[in-house]
Design a protein around this motif. Structure first.
Motif, PDB file in Angstrom:
ATOM      1  N   PRO A  23      40.108  -8.316  76.589  1.00 13.88           N
ATOM      2  CA  PRO A  23      40.258  -6.967  77.075  1.00 13.88           C
ATOM      3  C   PRO A  23      41.722  -6.202  76.413  1.00 13.88           C
ATOM      4  O   PRO A  23      41.785  -4.882  76.531  1.00 13.88           O
ATOM      5  N   ARG A  24      42.478  -6.978  75.935  1.00 13.69           N
ATOM      6  CA  ARG A  24      43.877  -6.284  75.411  1.00 13.69           C
ATOM      7  C   ARG A  24      43.384  -5.640  74.294  1.00 13.69           C
ATOM      8  O   ARG A  24      44.025  -4.767  73.933  1.00 13.69           O
ATOM      9  N   PHE A  25      42.436  -5.975  73.420  1.00  8.80           N
ATOM     10  CA  PHE A  25      42.094  -5.227  72.241  1.00  8.80           C
ATOM     11  C   PHE A  25      41.079  -4.294  72.244  1.00  8.80           C
ATOM     12  O   PHE A  25      40.634  -3.583  71.135  1.00  8.80           O
ATOM     13  N   PHE A  26      40.254  -4.230  73.430  1.00 16.74           N
ATOM     14  CA  PHE A  26      39.068  -3.459  73.511  1.00 16.74           C
ATOM     15  C   PHE A  26      39.156  -1.912  73.217  1.00 16.74           C
ATOM     16  O   PHE A  26      38.578  -1.356  72.426  1.00 16.74           O
TER      17      PHE A  26
ATOM     18  N   GLN B 252      41.494  -0.275  71.605  1.00 17.67           N
ATOM     19  CA  GLN B 252      41.844  -0.114  70.012  1.00 17.67           C
ATOM     20  C   GLN B 252      40.341  -0.356  69.351  1.00 17.67           C
ATOM     21  O   GLN B 252      40.143   0.458  68.355  1.00 17.67           O
ATOM     22  N   LEU B 253      39.649  -1.203  69.815  1.00 13.45           N
ATOM     23  CA  LEU B 253      38.089  -1.650  68.949  1.00 13.45           C
ATOM     24  C   LEU B 253      37.470  -0.204  69.215  1.00 13.45           C
ATOM     25  O   LEU B 253      36.719   0.225  68.475  1.00 13.45           O
ATOM     26  N   GLU B 254      37.231  -0.011  70.449  1.00 16.69           N
ATOM     27  CA  GLU B 254      36.488   1.402  70.723  1.00 16.69           C
ATOM     28  C   GLU B 254      36.936   2.527  70.113  1.00 16.69           C
ATOM     29  O   GLU B 254      36.037   3.291  69.619  1.00 16.69           O
ATOM     30  N   LYS B 255      38.249   2.727  69.919  1.00 16.08           N
ATOM     31  CA  LYS B 255      38.859   4.029  69.151  1.00 16.08           C
ATOM     32  C   LYS B 255      38.284   3.657  67.747  1.00 16.08           C
ATOM     33  O   LYS B 255      37.912   4.716  66.860  1.00 16.08           O
TER      34      LYS B 255
ATOM     35  N   LEU C 159      38.924  -3.437  61.204  1.00 15.29           N
ATOM     36  CA  LEU C 159      39.101  -3.464  62.572  1.00 15.29           C
ATOM     37  C   LEU C 159      39.977  -4.653  63.086  1.00 15.29           C
ATOM     38  O   LEU C 159      40.200  -4.540  64.313  1.00 15.29           O
ATOM     39  N   PHE C 160      40.559  -5.359  62.135  1.00 16.55           N
ATOM     40  CA  PHE C 160      41.397  -6.279  62.782  1.00 16.55           C
ATOM     41  C   PHE C 160      42.771  -5.767  63.483  1.00 16.55           C
ATOM     42  O   PHE C 160      43.188  -4.791  63.021  1.00 16.55           O
ATOM     43  N   VAL C 161      43.378  -6.463  64.251  1.00 17.84           N
ATOM     44  CA  VAL C 161      44.554  -6.170  64.839  1.00 17.84           C
ATOM     45  C   VAL C 161      45.746  -6.753  64.108  1.00 17.84           C
ATOM     46  O   VAL C 161      45.513  -7.779  63.289  1.00 17.84           O
TER      47      VAL C 161
END
Length: 362
Positions: A317-320, A322-325, A360-362
């Motif tokens: 959930p912490r990265f979702f 950013q992924l969605e965007k 898509l990597f953080v």
């Protein structure tokens, strides 16, 4: 899941960058060392669902050597309910007697390294077998009772026309195998192919040619009854590679042998890529504990290579957000299809999976 790495080959293929050694002199010593590692790391009560012998060329080992490894695995793990036991093999090794020995041992899936049904391609790749041997090996395996056979093919080869590639696919269909792994040729440093290209002795296929051959593969799947479930993997319904699919799900597994990797859910371990050290030392290895970012990036990378795609419920959930965007541009470009449950790559998107994942990597 158990993976056993057999790092020996008859000779090195021009394109191969995997750790392997073109020698057979130390096979007995290697088998002894491999069994020592299995015995040291085995867990007698641990139930194993899949076993995979990869390489290198596992079929360079004699039936007696393979049996010794198989018996060692059986003494240290519960393989009584293993549903898929695969061994990689080259056509030149698959005699009727050898195939019968593999079946008697417990292997129920065969992965044959063919690469092409054209002799000109095989010579260029420095393969040992001929196209006739490739066909004979498949037929012999079927006669020996193997009803789950996978073959490897490479597209984007130098001087490989569209018709050449489509003829390879027709041969697969005619031979009635259940699974197909197709890889676009990649040129890695420290390979014979890389040196040949530097010297101007070969010309690789253009990106347009590679994409055209990939699209021909996708069309072939539609009419031949094969389904694409991963970037490079295609099968008849019900014949997906269960072992390999679990890698992409990030299922924990144990790997034995030089250069073999293991994963326990949070830590990755890899054995030294050195046969002599592996034989003579106490299995030297390195390991890495994955951070939350590492785990997320791995999931994005592996899931985008599959037809299932990124399952939203499995994203940290912490990265979702950013992924969605970030993923919107790929949805707009038709490379990703969004559903309520997942972000799934389209057929075209699978061809660009690695590039999208890196972005898509953080």
């Amino acid at each position: 899941m158990l993976y056993v790495h057999i790092p020996f080959c008859h000779r090195k293929c021009t394109y191969c960058a995997f750790y392997s050694k073109a020698t057979r002199g130390s096979l007995d010593s290697f088998v002894e060392a491999l069994c020592r590692e299995i015995e040291a790391r085995g867990e007698p009560l641990r139930r194993v669902r899949t076993v995979y012998f990869g390489g290198g060329t596992p079929s360079l080992l004699s039936p007696a050597q393979l049996q010794k490894i198989w018996d060692c695995i059986g003494s240290r793990f519960d393989i009584s309910e293993a549903e898929e036991c695969t061994i990689e093999a080259n056509p030149e090794n698959l005699t009727p007697d050898y195939l019968s020995a593999l079946r008697a041992m417990g292997f129920n899936r065969l992965s044959i390294g063919i690469q092409s049904f054209r002799d000109a391609d095989l010579r260029r790749l420095n393969r040992v077998h001929s196209s006739v041997q490739a066909v004979e090996a498949i037929k012999a395996a079927q006669k020996a009772g193997f009803d789950n056979i996978s073959v490897d093919l490479i597209y984007g080869l130098p001087e490989q026309s569209q018709e050449d590639w489509e003829e390879n696919l027709r041969r697969v269909e005619q031979l009635g195998v259940q699974h197909l792994s197709c890889y676009a040729l990649t040129v890695e440093e420290n390979t014979m192919l890389f040196r040949q290209l530097e010297q101007g002795r070969l010309v690789v296929a253009t990106e347009e040619m590679v994409e055209a051959q990939y699209n021909a593969l996708a069309r072939w799947c539609e009419h031949s009854g094969f389904e694409q479930y991963e970037v490079s993997n295609f099968c008849k319904p019900g014949f997906h590679a269960r072992h390999n699919s679990r890698y992409w799900d990030r299922t924990p597994y144990l790997g034995f042998g030089p250069a073999a990797h293991s994963f326990d859910g949070s830590c990755r371990r890899w054995n030294v890529s050195d046969i002599e050290r592996y034989i003579n030392e106490n299995v030297p290895f390195e390991k890495e504990v994955l951070s939350a970012e590492d785990a997320y990036n791995e999931y994005v990378m592996t899931s985008l290579r599959t037809s299932r795609g990124i399952e939203k419920r499995l994203v940290d959930p912490r990265f979702f957000p950013q992924l969605e965007k970030q993923i919107k541009k790929y949805i707009s470009a038709g490379l990703i299809a969004e559903t309520a449950e997942a972000f799934r790559p389209t057929t075209e998107g699978l061809l660009h999976a690695d590039g999208m994942a890196a972005d898509l990597f953080v």
